[in-house]
Design an enzyme around this catalytic site. Sequence first.
Site, PDB file in Angstrom:
ATOM      1  N   GLU A 131       0.829  -1.211   0.000  1.00 47.41           N
ATOM      2  CA  GLU A 131       0.000   0.000   0.000  1.00 47.41           C
ATOM      3  C   GLU A 131       0.863   1.262   0.000  1.00 47.41           C
ATOM      4  O   GLU A 131       0.545   2.245  -0.664  1.00 47.41           O
ATOM      5  CB  GLU A 131      -0.917   0.026   1.230  1.00 47.41           C
ATOM      6  CG  GLU A 131      -1.995  -1.022   1.236  1.00 47.41           C
ATOM      7  CD  GLU A 131      -3.023  -0.817   0.151  1.00 47.41           C
ATOM      8  OE1 GLU A 131      -2.645  -0.940  -1.033  1.00 47.41           O
ATOM      9  OE2 GLU A 131      -4.180  -0.556   0.460  1.00 47.41           O
ATOM     10  N   THR A 184      -5.683   7.253  -5.429  1.00 40.29           N
ATOM     11  CA  THR A 184      -5.764   7.402  -3.967  1.00 40.29           C
ATOM     12  C   THR A 184      -4.839   8.512  -3.478  1.00 40.29           C
ATOM     13  O   THR A 184      -5.210   9.323  -2.628  1.00 40.29           O
ATOM     14  CB  THR A 184      -5.397   6.062  -3.283  1.00 40.29           C
ATOM     15  OG1 THR A 184      -6.356   5.088  -3.695  1.00 40.29           O
ATOM     16  CG2 THR A 184      -5.420   6.176  -1.769  1.00 40.29           C
TER      17      THR A 184
HETATM   18  N1  HSE Z   1      -8.543   4.993   3.777  1.00 39.15           N
HETATM   19  C1  HSE Z   1      -7.993   5.112   2.463  1.00 39.15           C
HETATM   20  C2  HSE Z   1      -8.374   6.481   1.909  1.00 39.15           C
HETATM   21  C3  HSE Z   1      -8.546   4.040   1.578  1.00 39.15           C
HETATM   22  O1  HSE Z   1      -9.558   6.818   2.002  1.00 39.15           O
HETATM   23  O2  HSE Z   1      -7.518   7.198   1.406  1.00 39.15           O
HETATM   24  C4  HSE Z   1      -8.061   4.075   0.165  1.00 39.15           C
HETATM   25  O3  HSE Z   1      -8.665   3.013  -0.558  1.00 39.15           O
END
Ligand code: HSE
Length: 314
Positions: A131, A184
């Site tokens: 990640e 993201t």
């Molecule tokens: N918690 C993370 C975000 C998840 O919202 O950036 C990304 O899939």
Amino acid sequence: MKNQIRVYAPATVANVACGFDILGFAVAAPGDEVVLRKRNQPGIVITKITGEQGQLPIEPEKNTAGVSVLQLLQHLGEQQGFEIELHKKMPLGSGLGSSAASSVASVFAANELLGNPLSREALLPFALEGERVACGAAHADNAAPALYGGFVLIRSYDPLDVIRIPTPKTLHCTLIHPHIEVRTEDARKILKKEILFKDAIVQWGNIAGLIAGLMLPDYELIRRSLQDVIIEPVRSILIPHFQETKQAALESGALGCSISGSGPSMFALSLSLRTAQKVGDAMQKCLENIEIESDVYISKINQEGPRILADGAA
Ligand code: HSE
């Protein structure tokens, strides 16, 4: 002794409205598949990536699947090398936890081929390295549910404290993926660095309410708690027709609806398969009205996490 293995790991819905970076759940489909094969030399080679139109790096240290396995091998002091095939079965930049599915499938597969030196839970830190490579942040709210299955709460990151939350049996998820991409990393950059105290209080109430609602179970409490006053107002501007699509889901009987992870996918939770389908139809129609194509996935909450599809001697 097994020489190769094919593993599936599921898509996940991170945040679940009010639980930014601390809550997620797994769905049945879509999901990614990896094939891991032992090789005679040490080190990792990514031999094939399909389903992503050449967007992902083939260098193991830059690839979510590759880096997770590299970190695992390093931790174990293991000389065994692997070839990795990565079959992407879900879009990148979709908010479906695509990178987590790849890293979870690959560390799970490597651990299996090594004779399970680590418990499933102990694999999480290595998946999180994937990640970090994918978006610059080692958030666990996709990887933990992809690895454990079900709803998973990350109570703390330092030290990592991850708790499975029981899932009410009748819950169904509708996931809709509009055909646009939101990275993201970008969706994290636009978030405010500071929030109002009064908003934090509302959000704390909702996340506590949601966890209690899932555990009791109390569907009305789940409905009242599926609210996000901090992240959704900022990120929803990246999703065309967000409010209308959310409204369509709620009017069709969903308990709640919000952004899946960092978007642009949206999720809704419902109390039956029939309602979840109705919700999916209504959301898709709403996006069709503005000529945005979408995919809809409907499933119960996936309690299983990664699944071995095939294994054996190479
Ligand atoms: N918690 C993370 C975000 C998840 O919202 O950036 C990304 O899939």
